[in-house]
Design an enzyme around this catalytic site. Sequence first.
Site, PDB file in Angstrom:
ATOM      1  N   ASP A 150       0.827  -1.208   0.000  1.00 19.87           N
ATOM      2  CA  ASP A 150       0.000   0.000   0.000  1.00 19.87           C
ATOM      3  C   ASP A 150       0.863   1.261   0.000  1.00 19.87           C
ATOM      4  OD1 ASP A 150      -2.359   1.503   0.116  1.00 19.87           O
ATOM      5  OD2 ASP A 150      -3.258   0.171   1.597  1.00 19.87           O
TER       6      ASP A 150
ATOM      7  N   ASP B 104     -10.819   1.954  -3.392  1.00 24.46           N
ATOM      8  CA  ASP B 104     -11.369   1.582  -2.081  1.00 24.46           C
ATOM      9  C   ASP B 104     -12.881   1.520  -2.126  1.00 24.46           C
ATOM     10  OD1 ASP B 104      -9.099   1.088  -0.719  1.00 24.46           O
ATOM     11  OD2 ASP B 104      -9.024   2.998   0.359  1.00 24.46           O
TER      12      ASP B 104
END
Length: 725
Positions: free
Chosen positions: A461, A528
């Site tokens: 990430d 997301d």
Amino acid sequence: MSNAPESVPAATIHLRAAGCSLLVLADDDRLPRIRHWGADLGEQSSAGAAGIDIVSDPHSHLSGELPASEVSVVTDPTTGWFGRAGLKGSRLGRSWSTSFRTTKVELNGRPVAGFTEGGPGTLRIAAVDDEAALTLHLVIELLDSGLVRLRATLTNDGADFDLDELSLNVPVPSQATEILDFAGRWGMERQAQRHDFTVGTHLRESRRGRTGLDAATVVHAMEPATTFSAGEAWGVHVAWSGNHRHFAEHDSTGVRLLGGGELLLPGELQLATGESYTTPWLYASYGVGLDAVAHRFHNYLRDRPQHVSTDRLVTLNVWEAVYFDHDPERLIALADRAAEVGIERFVLDDGWFGARRNSGAGLGDWTVSADVWPDGLHPLVNAVRSHGMQFGLWFEPEMVNLDSDLARAHPDWIMAARSVLPREQRSQHVLNLSIPECFTAVHDQLVAMIAEYEIDYLKWDHNRDHLEAGLQSAGGAPTEHAQTLAVYQLLDDLKERFPALEIESCAAGGGRIDLGILERTDRVWVSDCIDPLERQRLMRWTGQLLPPELMGSHIGSPRSHTTHRTHDLSFRAATALFGHYGVEWDLGAATEDDLRELADWIAIYKKHRGLINRGNVLRGPDPADNLWLHGVVAGDRSEALYGVAAMSWGAASTPPRARLRGLDAVRRYQVAPIVVGDADRGFTPPRWWDDRTAVVSGAALESVGVQLPNLHPEHSILIHVIAVD
Ligand code: GLA
């Protein structure tokens, strides 16, 4: 006096591959020009026949400005080009005006002169500017997929040279009057924006230290009203995961260029004598229709030896199930449930390490938190493996919280350009991986974790944008270029040490999606936002660069955590199907009915993943404004899978037909819906729905199509088509 090699005689190289022609002219007094990039011109016997004399009209430029066909791949003001300069830099205000002379032209390693024609190939061109003491090495390739890529290396042969920019470009013809590219934000990446290609520069820059949630991704110039299947379109993409720019430039003489390169910060790159700088690849894809442009990117990615297999493992990611609330018992129960429904890989997300009980602490300390995992991750990993599932783990290697052992021990490893630290985002800062000790510390922690738990999959990430990306020990000197290379190096090292390790590129969702990161990773997290309504759009446009098997695509909870919309499982599951399938939902809270239906969906994915993961992606024609159609068709056209999604309620009371593109016109096909779970969707099925005897030609399916049922908004259907002869 210069002792540079002799200049070369003029060479015209015509390369052809997969329906695309690239015609390059290289001669002695300037940098190479692309005379044609686009539709296949067919075999030619000479440079003249290949269209140079048609394209180039030396009498059309009354003002002494450069005609379009004379603009070089690194734009050069000394040739009479008044637009953006491809090379910007100087030695304290000297050597800023450059004029290169070509000294070498090689095709596939052999010198060429005159007219040369060939298939896919690699052109290497060297050029020098003796007065400015600079050398350029250019690589221009036409790949098997018909994708073109260009790269330049600048070498400084004189005193220190400050490089501000080195960009490459490709020309597009005057019929390319519209621009299409993308913008975005968290949870809403790759929003398409389309407008006229007016005079001026459409400039898309990222100074975020990552590709960006708002990345342009592919900048197209195209004929007006270009659709997924019609209209000539040309698109470029900069394969770089740090600061970068794309541009579409149109000047008053009518020249239209698409280009890009790395974006360098002030003073970031100083080349000492003998030092070189190499640009990222600029990829360029041409096609009739946006699908054809996308296919060249997809085919290129699929041709790579490291490309993922078609058996993409169905993944469970626990982020939206537990967030930071790590309870080993609950997570083991989740793994048990996952195995029951057919999941093949379990990914433990953020929250397992250091003092990471929330987003305010722990980043940088990549050791298992004894507070929540007193026996390490072993009990969970053992449970996962006992079900035959793979184990994956989340990391954010470039980041650090001030509340971490790493930041306390090495505050000077944090990026900063001034005497104070930059503003925080998500309570975190960026580590300077270009500092060797910092690189080693992060590297060693990752290696230790991967080795101890034999991790199969790493979710990598990058949650914050970079701000003031400087090196503290160098008075805040910019360090973005070095950082991007260090990240690549770290990924490459891990891949070398653990060849079977799969890596996902995530950056607060889809903030690091580019062909640079994809050289060393195996999928991206698209966004997301897993609300299927948003995902229809996100997948549609992320698909302009990436094939389905590289797009992480999960079935979320009934109520989306990002938008708070609620959707049936059928819409969530059918939408996610056209990617690398996964689940991100607290299965502990799912009903028995849900779990049964979910298992059926996963079985459907497993049955069709060979097709989904290698088929040609098709988008549209949409049956109506509110009804979006997309699909995948097998390379041999023996089979296809289409989805139709009702994005909203339709204007017409009678549903339209869906025209199914991409099939073989003369073959005959059987058409059937894929129905999972409750067959009663609240609509009257059209006649073909239950009729397995009907067989229709590909031509009929494309031009007439199949009647759609009256779909409820935010619902979808899947149509499976299989050849019977
Ligand atoms: C980012 C990712 C999410 C999740 C969180 C964890 O937002 O996109 O999928 O991993 O970080 O903090």
